[in-house]
Design an enzyme around this catalytic site. Structure first.
Site, short mmCIF file in Angstrom:
data_model
loop_
_atom_site.label_atom_id
_atom_site.label_comp_id
_atom_site.label_asym_id
_atom_site.label_seq_id
_atom_site.Cartn_x
_atom_site.Cartn_y
_atom_site.Cartn_z
N GLY A 5 43.15 50.13 44.89
CA GLY A 5 42.08 49.39 43.64
C GLY A 5 40.64 48.96 44.01
N LYS A 29 47.46 50.44 48.01
CA LYS A 29 46.17 50.76 48.05
C LYS A 29 45.20 51.17 47.38
CE LYS A 29 44.48 50.09 51.70
NZ LYS A 29 43.47 49.09 51.64
N GLU A 43 41.05 55.45 53.88
CA GLU A 43 42.01 53.80 54.29
C GLU A 43 42.23 54.37 54.91
OE1 GLU A 43 42.73 51.38 50.69
OE2 GLU A 43 40.39 50.52 50.99
C1 5RP Z 1 40.13 49.50 48.12
C2 5RP Z 1 41.41 48.08 48.44
C3 5RP Z 1 42.24 46.97 48.77
O1 5RP Z 1 42.17 46.38 50.12
C4 5RP Z 1 42.86 46.37 48.02
O2 5RP Z 1 42.62 47.23 46.90
C5 5RP Z 1 42.46 45.26 47.68
O3 5RP Z 1 41.37 44.12 47.71
P1 5RP Z 1 41.33 42.91 47.60
O4 5RP Z 1 41.01 42.54 48.65
O5 5RP Z 1 40.11 42.94 46.91
O6 5RP Z 1 42.02 42.27 46.97
O7 5RP Z 1 42.90 49.23 48.61
O8 5RP Z 1 40.29 50.73 47.97
#
Ligand code: 5RP
Length: 226
Positions: A100, A98, A107
């Site tokens: 991204g 996680k 989180e």
């Molecule tokens: C944010 C995260 C998100 O949960 C992860 O990047 C997935 O994102 P998306 O639902 O836009 O695909 O970890 O820090």
């Protein structure tokens, strides 16, 4: 099928699960990203049963407030009933990558404080081995180059996510080129590097339930027995 439709479907499946909780005083942990946002937008229909939400980012908190949901600091409540969030990658043991969206540290804290973690994702996020998605690592700004060298030593190619500052005032290194066969030990190894705040591996606290949206429907994957 359009990825956004799959995200909407898993958000609805998670909403149905949360609706089935036997409580009219729900304490919800709320994640960050486009899939979590689909879930947040469903929450006004559950408002009368939600005592409080705790958000994993300022932007999720802002959306919750805009929709009229009560948002509190994690320190103001006890353990949360459930945390709902997306992922960048998930394996069959429900270990995740996680971060991204750069919200990995909050989180991880909200997931740790929750009795259940429901991860929602479209099926493209399922992988056999974690690491094709560059692993986000949150670092104290002055430690950026030092931590980058340490990450290089373990076989990664760290790339500074320039222009991004986390909600905690820190920086993100995205580590390319890792094939993560043992997520638990990799998570712990990176956390031990001085200057690292947190890394995006969720193996010590994996998801409990993974809802995967596919064109054929929503697949529910439970964490295997330890
Ligand atoms: C944010 C995260 C998100 O949960 C992860 O990047 C997935 O994102 P998306 O639902 O836009 O695909 O970890 O820090």
């Amino acid at each position: 099928m359009d990825q956004q439709i799959l995200k909407q479907k898993v958000a609805e499946a998670a909403f149905a699960r949360v609706t089935a909780y036997h409580s009219d005083h729900l304490l919800l942990g709320i994640g960050t990203g486009t899939t979590a946002e689909c879930f947040i937008r469903l929450l006004p229909d559950l408002k009368s049963r939600v005592e409080a939400t705790v958000a994993s980012s300022d932007r999720s908190a802002a959306l919750l407030v805009e929709l009229g949901l009560p948002v509190v600091d994690l320190n103001a409540v006890g353990p949360l009933d459930v945390y709902i969030d997306g992922a960048d990658e998930a394996n069959s043991r429900l270990h995740l990558i996680k971060g991204g969206g750069a919200a990995l540290t909050r989180e991880k804290i909200v997931a740790a404080a929750s009795r259940e973690f429901i991860c929602i994702a479209d099926v493209s996020k399922r992988v056999a081995t974690l690491g094709a998605f560059p692993l986000p690592v949150e670092v104290i700004p002055m430690a950026r180059s030092h931590v980058a060298r340490e990450l290089f030593q373990i076989g990664g190619q760290p790339v500074w996510r320039e222009g991004v500052t986390t909600d905690n005032g820190n920086l993100i290194l995205d580590v390319h080129g890792l094939e993560i066969e043992d997520p638990l030990s990799m998570e712990s190894r990176i956390n031990q590097m001085t200057g690292v705040v947190c890394n995006g591996l969720f193996a010590a606290r994996p998801a409990d339930v993974l809802l995967l949206g596919a064109p054929s429907g929503v697949e529910e994957v439970l964490a295997p027995a330890p």
